[in-house]
Design an enzyme around this catalytic site. Structure first.
Site, PDB file in Angstrom:
ATOM      1  N   ARG A 118       0.871  -1.171   0.000  1.00 54.85           N
ATOM      2  CA  ARG A 118       0.000   0.000   0.000  1.00 54.85           C
ATOM      3  C   ARG A 118       0.908   1.222   0.000  1.00 54.85           C
ATOM      4  O   ARG A 118       2.093   1.141   0.321  1.00 54.85           O
ATOM      5  CB  ARG A 118      -0.884   0.006   1.245  1.00 54.85           C
ATOM      6  CG  ARG A 118      -2.001  -1.004   1.162  1.00 54.85           C
ATOM      7  CD  ARG A 118      -2.794  -1.001   2.438  1.00 54.85           C
ATOM      8  NE  ARG A 118      -3.539   0.247   2.637  1.00 54.85           N
ATOM      9  CZ  ARG A 118      -4.227   0.528   3.741  1.00 54.85           C
ATOM     10  NH1 ARG A 118      -4.236  -0.326   4.735  1.00 54.85           N
ATOM     11  NH2 ARG A 118      -4.879   1.667   3.854  1.00 54.85           N
ATOM     12  N   HIS A 119       0.346   2.344  -0.348  1.00 53.09           N
ATOM     13  CA  HIS A 119       1.088   3.595  -0.240  1.00 53.09           C
ATOM     14  C   HIS A 119       1.466   3.817   1.221  1.00 53.09           C
ATOM     15  O   HIS A 119       0.849   3.239   2.128  1.00 53.09           O
ATOM     16  CB  HIS A 119       0.212   4.743  -0.741  1.00 53.09           C
ATOM     17  CG  HIS A 119      -1.131   4.758  -0.070  1.00 53.09           C
ATOM     18  ND1 HIS A 119      -1.316   5.302   1.183  1.00 53.09           N
ATOM     19  CD2 HIS A 119      -2.320   4.252  -0.446  1.00 53.09           C
ATOM     20  CE1 HIS A 119      -2.570   5.136   1.535  1.00 53.09           C
ATOM     21  NE2 HIS A 119      -3.212   4.496   0.569  1.00 53.09           N
TER      22      HIS A 119
ATOM     23  N   ASN B 276      -5.178   9.133   5.993  1.00 51.58           N
ATOM     24  CA  ASN B 276      -5.145   7.969   6.882  1.00 51.58           C
ATOM     25  C   ASN B 276      -5.017   8.415   8.324  1.00 51.58           C
ATOM     26  O   ASN B 276      -5.686   7.872   9.213  1.00 51.58           O
ATOM     27  CB  ASN B 276      -3.938   7.065   6.570  1.00 51.58           C
ATOM     28  CG  ASN B 276      -4.054   6.351   5.237  1.00 51.58           C
ATOM     29  OD1 ASN B 276      -3.062   6.159   4.539  1.00 51.58           O
ATOM     30  ND2 ASN B 276      -5.267   5.961   4.881  1.00 51.58           N
TER      31      ASN B 276
ATOM     32  N   ARG C 291      -0.536   9.695  -3.520  1.00 51.50           N
ATOM     33  CA  ARG C 291       0.101   8.948  -2.432  1.00 51.50           C
ATOM     34  C   ARG C 291       0.881   7.728  -2.925  1.00 51.50           C
ATOM     35  O   ARG C 291       1.891   7.360  -2.327  1.00 51.50           O
ATOM     36  CB  ARG C 291      -0.921   8.566  -1.361  1.00 51.50           C
ATOM     37  CG  ARG C 291      -2.197   7.883  -1.831  1.00 51.50           C
ATOM     38  CD  ARG C 291      -3.197   7.881  -0.657  1.00 51.50           C
ATOM     39  NE  ARG C 291      -4.417   7.121  -0.878  1.00 51.50           N
ATOM     40  CZ  ARG C 291      -5.486   7.593  -1.529  1.00 51.50           C
ATOM     41  NH1 ARG C 291      -5.456   8.788  -2.088  1.00 51.50           N
ATOM     42  NH2 ARG C 291      -6.573   6.849  -1.637  1.00 51.50           N
TER      43      ARG C 291
ATOM     44  N   GLU D 240      -7.825   3.824  -6.171  1.00 50.22           N
ATOM     45  CA  GLU D 240      -8.617   3.315  -5.057  1.00 50.22           C
ATOM     46  C   GLU D 240     -10.106   3.368  -5.366  1.00 50.22           C
ATOM     47  O   GLU D 240     -10.561   4.142  -6.217  1.00 50.22           O
ATOM     48  CB  GLU D 240      -8.298   4.135  -3.796  1.00 50.22           C
ATOM     49  CG  GLU D 240      -9.052   3.740  -2.534  1.00 50.22           C
ATOM     50  CD  GLU D 240      -8.836   2.291  -2.089  1.00 50.22           C
ATOM     51  OE1 GLU D 240      -8.819   1.396  -2.950  1.00 50.22           O
ATOM     52  OE2 GLU D 240      -8.706   2.056  -0.877  1.00 50.22           O
TER      53      GLU D 240
ATOM     54  N   HIS E  42      -3.646   0.556  -3.260  1.00 45.30           N
ATOM     55  CA  HIS E  42      -4.510   1.005  -2.165  1.00 45.30           C
ATOM     56  C   HIS E  42      -5.181  -0.199  -1.523  1.00 45.30           C
ATOM     57  O   HIS E  42      -5.197  -1.286  -2.093  1.00 45.30           O
ATOM     58  CB  HIS E  42      -5.578   1.944  -2.724  1.00 45.30           C
ATOM     59  CG  HIS E  42      -5.003   3.092  -3.479  1.00 45.30           C
ATOM     60  ND1 HIS E  42      -4.758   4.310  -2.897  1.00 45.30           N
ATOM     61  CD2 HIS E  42      -4.598   3.204  -4.760  1.00 45.30           C
ATOM     62  CE1 HIS E  42      -4.254   5.133  -3.793  1.00 45.30           C
ATOM     63  NE2 HIS E  42      -4.135   4.483  -4.937  1.00 45.30           N
TER      64      HIS E  42
END
Ligand SMILES: *[C@@H]1O[C@H](CO)[C@@H](O)[C@H](O)[C@H]1NC(C)=O
Ligand SMILES: *[C@@H]1O[C@H](CO)[C@@H](O)[C@H](O)[C@H]1NC(C)=O
Ligand SMILES: *[C@H]1O[C@H](CO)[C@@H](O)[C@H](O)[C@H]1NC(C)=O
Length: 570
Positions: free
Chosen positions: A340-341, A347, A391, A411, A476
């Protein structure tokens, strides 16, 4: 007056009888002609509607064409590989004109292929694999099955050797594969029969594809199976022959079999090698490769694990999809990396979607990831796929490898909920929030997407990825859940709850048709974004019940996040 009447009737009777006899003669003559030269009758009928002025000219011209075509098709009928062309107009004429001997020889084949043309596109499909052991049949079967299941065709593999193992508690030795071993061949025939029967049951239950992973190595076996499927069951059937001439590939396959096959668990290395070699020899003695000149079946030949793919008489939607898949991927060993980023600013504060940049800790992860991947890239060439969002691009920025931004990796689009926290969602759209919890896989955000939607848009990416080696996918949460779910054969309903944490590299390594998974957690703090399904998914639940599983997050972006994260209020 009466006499006149009677005489009038008599004239009428005689006239009627005359008419009957005349028409009978005409019918007889006509029939005779048709028998002798059906071609002409057909032509006459065909041009019958035309004006008589042009009739003669048309008739002769057509006749010449027709005769020519008859000769042409007649020649083609001798070569079964062209039977598809023969089935064009004129085929029935060619059929009548065949000599009896040829009729007997080809009649069955022609009707069989006629029948196969009539079977509906929507009929279930049986795929039968053909080829010697260690040619990659099982691997192809399972990969194809995974692909088809993902595309909404319920598919199952029926592996003959599993049925055989059930009959023999432990694999004895290569001996049972000898053609002259009575008991052994009885067991093999029995297990093949059971596998076919189970496959048929599966298809009768309304599933769409069954893959029969046997060896079906002789022409006679294939003809029987083809006949059975088409005529008795009304299923479509496609044979896939796996051929492998490449010594290197063969050796690799053999090593994989020795490592992973249940048959060889109880043997030493040398015993197993010797046994497999003898088993191969037995099969080789019986094997008859598919010959398009001798067999009237639709088949695909896959050479060297997909290096060359040739199709013969393949028709239908499902079949062409399968052909596309087979020619698009080579089943070579591969290693793939997913991440994932790094933690994004959204987040940190618990917001979903959006296009936020990385948080300070996310940037630390980006650097750590680059270090890890660059070390690998120094040994072997790598490439990086990211989404089009900031991201993921920032996360991959320091990796020294060619990068590509793929839109399909973006995403899940949360529609009207983009940029909200779960708390805000519950406050503004409690009903949507509850509905999502009830069926997260199928729930589609208003003006947004569902998991099913991303599965659909990921199809081409997944097919492409199956043909790649050493690719790092920076993606994502929802998208990676789907991708990992695909490679790890996860159940669809589990997909939305798979745990794909931040700041973790997921490494997939293929072995056979399966993938080994390793989670490499890099030591950089981050928030948790995994929200479990709450117990109460009713639309009448209280706010507290709705938010019970929401992971903790910061309320505002702390300025000193990476220096002392413990101090910030959670
Ligand atoms: C939710 O509440 C409404 C009335 O407030 C009621 O009509 C409905 O049956 C309830 N639904 C459930 C699933 O409890
Ligand atoms: C969910 O919450 C509602 C309202 O508080 C309640 O009526 C219902 O029984 C709960 N359902 C479950 C399964 O706990
Ligand atoms: C191949 O298929 C036929 C068709 O039913 C079956 O009878 C036969 O036993 C199979 N052969 C092998 C070796 O699996």
């Amino acid at each position: 007056m009466a006499l006149l009447c009677i005489r009038g009737d008599w004239y009428l009777y005689i006239w009627l009888i005359y008419c009957k006899i005349y028409s009978a003669i005409v019918w007889l003559v006509g029939n005779h002609c048709r028998g002798a030269d059906k071609g002409r009758a057909v032509i006459t009928a065909a041009v019958g509607a035309q004006s008589s002025g042009g009739l003669h000219r048309v008739r002769t011209r057509r006749k010449r064409v027709q005769q020519h075509r008859v000769k042409h098709t007649f020649a083609l009928v001798r070569r079964p590989s062209f039977r598809r062309i023969v089935m064009a107009p004129g085929a029935s004429t060619a059929h009548t004109m065949m000599e009896d001997k040829e009729k007997a020889l080809h009649g069955a084949l022609v009707t069989a292929s006629l029948r196969s043309r009539r079977i509906s596109q929507f009929a279930p499909l049986l795929i039968a694999l053909v080829g010697l052991p260690a040619r990659g049949k099982s691997q192809l079967a399972h990969r194809l099955s995974r692909h088809l299941n993902w595309n909404g065709e319920s598919t199952k593999v029926f592996d003959c050797s599993e049925y055989r193992r059930k009959h023999m508690a432990l694999y004895g030795s290569h001996d049972i594969f000898r053609a002259d071993n009575q008991q052994g061949s009885a067991i093999r025939r029995q297990s093949a029969r059971e596998a076919v029967q189970d496959a048929v049951m599966w298809l009768k239950d309304g599933n769409s594809v069954a893959i029969f992973d046997g060896t079906n190595i002789t022409r006679e076996q294939r003809r029987e199976l083809n006949e059975y499927c088409l005529s008795d069951m009304g299923f479509r059937i496609l044979f896939i022959e796996c051929v492998c001439e490449d010594q290197e590939l063969l050796e690799r396959n053999i090593i994989e079999i020795l490592h992973y096959s249940a048959d060889y668990k109880a043997m030493t290395e040398e015993e197993a090698v010797d046994d497999l070699r003898k088993k191969l020899e037995h099969y080789m003695r019986q094997y008859e490769p598919i010959d398009s000149n001798l067999e009237s079946i639709s088949f695909v030949r896959v050479e060297n694990m997909g290096e060359t793919v040739t199709a013969h008489k393949v028709a239908g939607q499902k079949e062409s999809g399968i052909l596309g898949y087979l020619s698009g991927t080579r089943a070579l060993p591969q290693t793939l990396y997913f991440s994932r980023h790094g933690e994004s600013e959204y987040n940190v504060v618990g917001r979903i979607g959006g296009d936020a940049p990385l948080s300070a800790r996310g940037q630390l992860y980006a650097r750590a990831l680059a270090e890890h991947i660059n070390a690998l890239a120094d040994r072997e060439p790598l490439s990086v796929w990211t989404s089009e969002l900031r991201r993921t691009k920032q996360t991959a920025a320091d990796i020294r490898a060619p990068k590509r931004a793929v839109r399909a990796l973006n995403e899940l689009d949360a529609g009207i909920c983009e940029g909200l926290t779960y708390e805000e969602m519950q406050e503004r759209f409690p009903q949507e929030f509850a509905w999502r919890d009830q069926d997260k896989l199928r729930y589609r955000y208003p003006w947004g997407e569902s998991y099913i939607d991303i599965m659909t848009r990921l199809r081409p990416v997944l097919s492409a990825l199956e043909d790649e080696h050493n690719v790092v996918v920076v993606g994502h949460q929802a998208v990676l859940r789907c991708m990992l779910g695909y490679f790890l054969d996860a159940k669809l309903d589990e997909l939305p709850y798979m745990n794909v944490p931040l700041h973790t590299i997921v490494k997939l390594t293929s072995y056979g048709y399966k993938y080994k998974v390793e989670m490499i957690k890099l030591p950089i703090d981050c928030v948790d974004t995994h929200r479990k399904q709450p117990k109460n998914c009713s639309i009448n639940r209280s706010t507290a019940e709705a938010l019970v599983t929401v992971p903790s997050h910061y309320d505002t972006l702390p300025s000193n996040l990476w220096q002392n994260p413990n101090e910030a209020q959670l």
